[in-house]
Design a protein around this motif. Structure first.
Motif, PDB file in Angstrom:
ATOM      1  N   ARG A 116       7.086 -78.622  -4.866  1.00 16.55           N
ATOM      2  CA  ARG A 116       5.747 -78.057  -4.658  1.00 16.55           C
ATOM      3  C   ARG A 116       5.595 -76.775  -5.479  1.00 16.55           C
ATOM      4  O   ARG A 116       6.500 -75.949  -5.531  1.00 16.55           O
ATOM      5  CB  ARG A 116       5.546 -77.762  -3.175  1.00 16.55           C
ATOM      6  CG  ARG A 116       4.304 -76.936  -2.859  1.00 16.55           C
ATOM      7  CD  ARG A 116       3.193 -77.768  -2.397  1.00 16.55           C
ATOM      8  NE  ARG A 116       1.956 -76.990  -2.261  1.00 16.55           N
ATOM      9  CZ  ARG A 116       0.897 -77.442  -1.646  1.00 16.55           C
ATOM     10  NH1 ARG A 116       0.923 -78.638  -1.096  1.00 16.55           N
ATOM     11  NH2 ARG A 116      -0.199 -76.724  -1.579  1.00 16.55           N
ATOM     12  N   GLN A 117       4.433 -76.640  -6.130  1.00 13.80           N
ATOM     13  CA  GLN A 117       4.149 -75.459  -6.927  1.00 13.80           C
ATOM     14  C   GLN A 117       2.820 -74.840  -6.487  1.00 13.80           C
ATOM     15  O   GLN A 117       1.971 -75.523  -5.907  1.00 13.80           O
ATOM     16  CB  GLN A 117       4.078 -75.824  -8.412  1.00 13.80           C
ATOM     17  CG  GLN A 117       5.358 -76.377  -8.995  1.00 13.80           C
ATOM     18  CD  GLN A 117       6.481 -75.350  -9.001  1.00 13.80           C
ATOM     19  OE1 GLN A 117       6.227 -74.141  -9.066  1.00 13.80           O
ATOM     20  NE2 GLN A 117       7.725 -75.822  -8.920  1.00 13.80           N
ATOM     21  N   PRO A 118       2.610 -73.551  -6.775  1.00  7.67           N
ATOM     22  CA  PRO A 118       1.302 -72.945  -6.461  1.00  7.67           C
ATOM     23  C   PRO A 118       0.221 -73.543  -7.343  1.00  7.67           C
ATOM     24  O   PRO A 118       0.490 -73.986  -8.463  1.00  7.67           O
ATOM     25  CB  PRO A 118       1.530 -71.458  -6.768  1.00  7.67           C
ATOM     26  CG  PRO A 118       2.638 -71.438  -7.765  1.00  7.67           C
ATOM     27  CD  PRO A 118       3.539 -72.581  -7.384  1.00  7.67           C
ATOM     28  N   PHE A 119      -0.991 -73.552  -6.843  1.00  8.14           N
ATOM     29  CA  PHE A 119      -2.077 -74.139  -7.625  1.00  8.14           C
ATOM     30  C   PHE A 119      -2.329 -73.360  -8.914  1.00  8.14           C
ATOM     31  O   PHE A 119      -2.881 -73.901  -9.874  1.00  8.14           O
ATOM     32  CB  PHE A 119      -3.354 -74.204  -6.791  1.00  8.14           C
ATOM     33  CG  PHE A 119      -3.352 -75.343  -5.809  1.00  8.14           C
ATOM     34  CD1 PHE A 119      -3.379 -76.649  -6.264  1.00  8.14           C
ATOM     35  CD2 PHE A 119      -3.312 -75.111  -4.446  1.00  8.14           C
ATOM     36  CE1 PHE A 119      -3.382 -77.714  -5.373  1.00  8.14           C
ATOM     37  CE2 PHE A 119      -3.309 -76.178  -3.547  1.00  8.14           C
ATOM     38  CZ  PHE A 119      -3.335 -77.470  -4.013  1.00  8.14           C
ATOM     39  N   SER A 120      -1.903 -72.118  -8.965  1.00  6.68           N
ATOM     40  CA  SER A 120      -2.061 -71.338 -10.188  1.00  6.68           C
ATOM     41  C   SER A 120      -1.238 -71.925 -11.337  1.00  6.68           C
ATOM     42  O   SER A 120      -1.499 -71.628 -12.501  1.00  6.68           O
ATOM     43  CB  SER A 120      -1.642 -69.885  -9.945  1.00  6.68           C
ATOM     44  OG  SER A 120      -0.288 -69.814  -9.499  1.00  6.68           O
ATOM     45  N   ALA A 121      -0.241 -72.750 -11.014  1.00  8.73           N
ATOM     46  CA  ALA A 121       0.601 -73.372 -12.039  1.00  8.73           C
ATOM     47  C   ALA A 121       0.043 -74.710 -12.515  1.00  8.73           C
ATOM     48  O   ALA A 121       0.626 -75.336 -13.397  1.00  8.73           O
ATOM     49  CB  ALA A 121       2.020 -73.573 -11.496  1.00  8.73           C
ATOM     50  N   MET A 122      -1.073 -75.148 -11.955  1.00 10.47           N
ATOM     51  CA  MET A 122      -1.646 -76.434 -12.346  1.00 10.47           C
ATOM     52  C   MET A 122      -2.089 -76.406 -13.811  1.00 10.47           C
ATOM     53  O   MET A 122      -2.744 -75.451 -14.244  1.00 10.47           O
ATOM     54  CB  MET A 122      -2.845 -76.763 -11.457  1.00 10.47           C
ATOM     55  CG  MET A 122      -3.380 -78.164 -11.602  1.00 10.47           C
ATOM     56  SD  MET A 122      -2.306 -79.416 -10.865  1.00 10.47           S
ATOM     57  CE  MET A 122      -2.648 -79.163  -9.108  1.00 10.47           C
ATOM     58  N   PRO A 123      -1.720 -77.394 -14.602  1.00 11.23           N
ATOM     59  CA  PRO A 123      -2.170 -77.431 -16.010  1.00 11.23           C
ATOM     60  C   PRO A 123      -3.688 -77.421 -16.095  1.00 11.23           C
ATOM     61  O   PRO A 123      -4.376 -77.987 -15.244  1.00 11.23           O
ATOM     62  CB  PRO A 123      -1.599 -78.749 -16.534  1.00 11.23           C
ATOM     63  CG  PRO A 123      -0.468 -79.071 -15.609  1.00 11.23           C
ATOM     64  CD  PRO A 123      -0.867 -78.539 -14.270  1.00 11.23           C
ATOM     65  N   GLN A 124      -4.196 -76.784 -17.144  1.00  8.90           N
ATOM     66  CA  GLN A 124      -5.635 -76.716 -17.326  1.00  8.90           C
ATOM     67  C   GLN A 124      -6.160 -77.785 -18.279  1.00  8.90           C
ATOM     68  O   GLN A 124      -7.375 -77.977 -18.389  1.00  8.90           O
ATOM     69  CB  GLN A 124      -6.026 -75.325 -17.845  1.00  8.90           C
ATOM     70  CG  GLN A 124      -5.727 -74.223 -16.831  1.00  8.90           C
ATOM     71  CD  GLN A 124      -6.288 -72.876 -17.259  1.00  8.90           C
ATOM     72  OE1 GLN A 124      -6.992 -72.764 -18.260  1.00  8.90           O
ATOM     73  NE2 GLN A 124      -5.982 -71.854 -16.497  1.00  8.90           N
ATOM     74  N   LYS A 125      -5.241 -78.467 -18.976  1.00 14.23           N
ATOM     75  CA  LYS A 125      -5.642 -79.512 -19.902  1.00 14.23           C
ATOM     76  C   LYS A 125      -4.798 -80.756 -19.684  1.00 14.23           C
ATOM     77  O   LYS A 125      -3.634 -80.660 -19.273  1.00 14.23           O
ATOM     78  CB  LYS A 125      -5.491 -79.023 -21.351  1.00 14.23           C
ATOM     79  CG  LYS A 125      -6.371 -77.844 -21.703  1.00 14.23           C
ATOM     80  CD  LYS A 125      -6.152 -77.430 -23.156  1.00 14.23           C
ATOM     81  CE  LYS A 125      -7.033 -76.242 -23.531  1.00 14.23           C
ATOM     82  NZ  LYS A 125      -6.816 -75.833 -24.955  1.00 14.23           N
ATOM     83  N   LEU A 126      -5.360 -81.902 -19.991  1.00 12.97           N
ATOM     84  CA  LEU A 126      -4.639 -83.160 -19.818  1.00 12.97           C
ATOM     85  C   LEU A 126      -3.374 -83.203 -20.669  1.00 12.97           C
ATOM     86  O   LEU A 126      -2.346 -83.724 -20.235  1.00 12.97           O
ATOM     87  CB  LEU A 126      -5.547 -84.335 -20.180  1.00 12.97           C
ATOM     88  CG  LEU A 126      -6.698 -84.624 -19.215  1.00 12.97           C
ATOM     89  CD1 LEU A 126      -7.672 -85.604 -19.847  1.00 12.97           C
ATOM     90  CD2 LEU A 126      -6.172 -85.154 -17.893  1.00 12.97           C
ATOM     91  N   GLU A 127      -3.434 -82.639 -21.879  1.00 15.18           N
ATOM     92  CA  GLU A 127      -2.268 -82.686 -22.757  1.00 15.18           C
ATOM     93  C   GLU A 127      -1.136 -81.771 -22.294  1.00 15.18           C
ATOM     94  O   GLU A 127      -0.039 -81.812 -22.859  1.00 15.18           O
ATOM     95  CB  GLU A 127      -2.664 -82.355 -24.201  1.00 15.18           C
ATOM     96  CG  GLU A 127      -3.401 -81.048 -24.381  1.00 15.18           C
ATOM     97  CD  GLU A 127      -4.908 -81.230 -24.401  1.00 15.18           C
ATOM     98  OE1 GLU A 127      -5.563 -80.568 -25.233  1.00 15.18           O
ATOM     99  OE2 GLU A 127      -5.415 -82.012 -23.583  1.00 15.18           O
ATOM    100  N   GLN A 128      -1.386 -80.960 -21.275  1.00 14.28           N
ATOM    101  CA  GLN A 128      -0.350 -80.085 -20.738  1.00 14.28           C
ATOM    102  C   GLN A 128       0.435 -80.727 -19.593  1.00 14.28           C
ATOM    103  O   GLN A 128       1.368 -80.109 -19.066  1.00 14.28           O
ATOM    104  CB  GLN A 128      -0.970 -78.764 -20.257  1.00 14.28           C
ATOM    105  CG  GLN A 128      -1.572 -77.923 -21.381  1.00 14.28           C
ATOM    106  CD  GLN A 128      -2.321 -76.705 -20.858  1.00 14.28           C
ATOM    107  OE1 GLN A 128      -2.787 -76.679 -19.719  1.00 14.28           O
ATOM    108  NE2 GLN A 128      -2.446 -75.685 -21.692  1.00 14.28           N
TER     109      GLN A 128
END
Length: 215
Positions: A116-128
């Motif tokens: 589990r990770q914080p939502f702040s670590a969610m990638p902002q782009k599909l290629e990420q």
């Protein structure tokens, strides 16, 4: 069928993910399928397939399913797709936006090791999006009849986490398509049919309860 105003065209590069990983071997398989389609077949697929999405802050569309196909189309230089708007949370602050997505089971904040990770670590782009070979394996096991397709959100990720401690990661890395290696898939299908997996979504094995102890 949703009202027409809920269907909109969107650039693939504008779509934001709601999960942290995909199985790149599965993405490659979808690209191979796309390569087999003729131009009119591709046009028909893009015209009839809608990606479910939620509008987030600054009116950005966040897709909540079909990430593998989105990444495959992006790599194939497709420019835009249809999205089906499920909700408009564009006026909600970012922390509450993610809480709402998680409440509706539209977000999966887990990394390539199932942590589990914080939502702040969610990638902002599909290629990420990172590669999780166990997610590729889970998809292939389902196709091979290891378990049934289930409506449970992120069911394949639950299966990926089931296989994670049972199959060495290096086994899935022996070739570029290691997670789709027939020998690996056969072993994983046997695990999927075992009693150890009986609580997982779509389990299709045969559960035989232990005999009651003699009185």
């Amino acid at each position: 069928m949703p009202p027409p105003q809920h269907l909109t065209h969107a650039a693939l590069t504008d779509l934001r993910p709601t999960q942290m990983t995909v199985g790149l071997a599965e993405v490659a398989a979808k690209r191979a399928q796309w390569a087999q389609l003729k131009r009119k077949e591709r046009e028909r697929l893009l015209a009839t397939h809608c990606f479910p999405a939620v509008l987030g802050p600054q009116k950005r569309p966040y897709i909540v399913d079909h990430h593998h196909l989105c990444v495959a189309l992006l790599q194939e230089k497709t420019t835009d797709v249809w999205i089906m708007q499920l909700a408009d949370y564009s006026d909600v602050p970012m922390p509450m936006f993610w809480r709402l997505l998680e409440f509706h089971q539209w977000a999966h904040p887990y990394d390539a090791k199932g942590r589990r990770q914080p939502f702040s670590a969610m990638p902002q782009k599909l290629e990420q999006l990172s590669d999780d070979p166990y997610r590729s394996l889970a998809g292939e096991v389902r196709k091979a009849g290891g378990y049934a397709k289930d409506a449970t959100p992120f069911a394949e990720f639950i299966w990926a986490d089931f296989f994670r401690p049972l199959l060495l990661r290096k086994t899935l890395r022996t070739t570029p398509e290691g997670a789709l290696n027939p020998m690996v898939v056969t072993e994983a299908v046997a695990l999927a049919h075992s009693q150890a997996a009986r609580c997982l979504p779509g389990w299709s094995g045969t559960f035989r309860p232990a005999a009651a102890p003699a009185l």
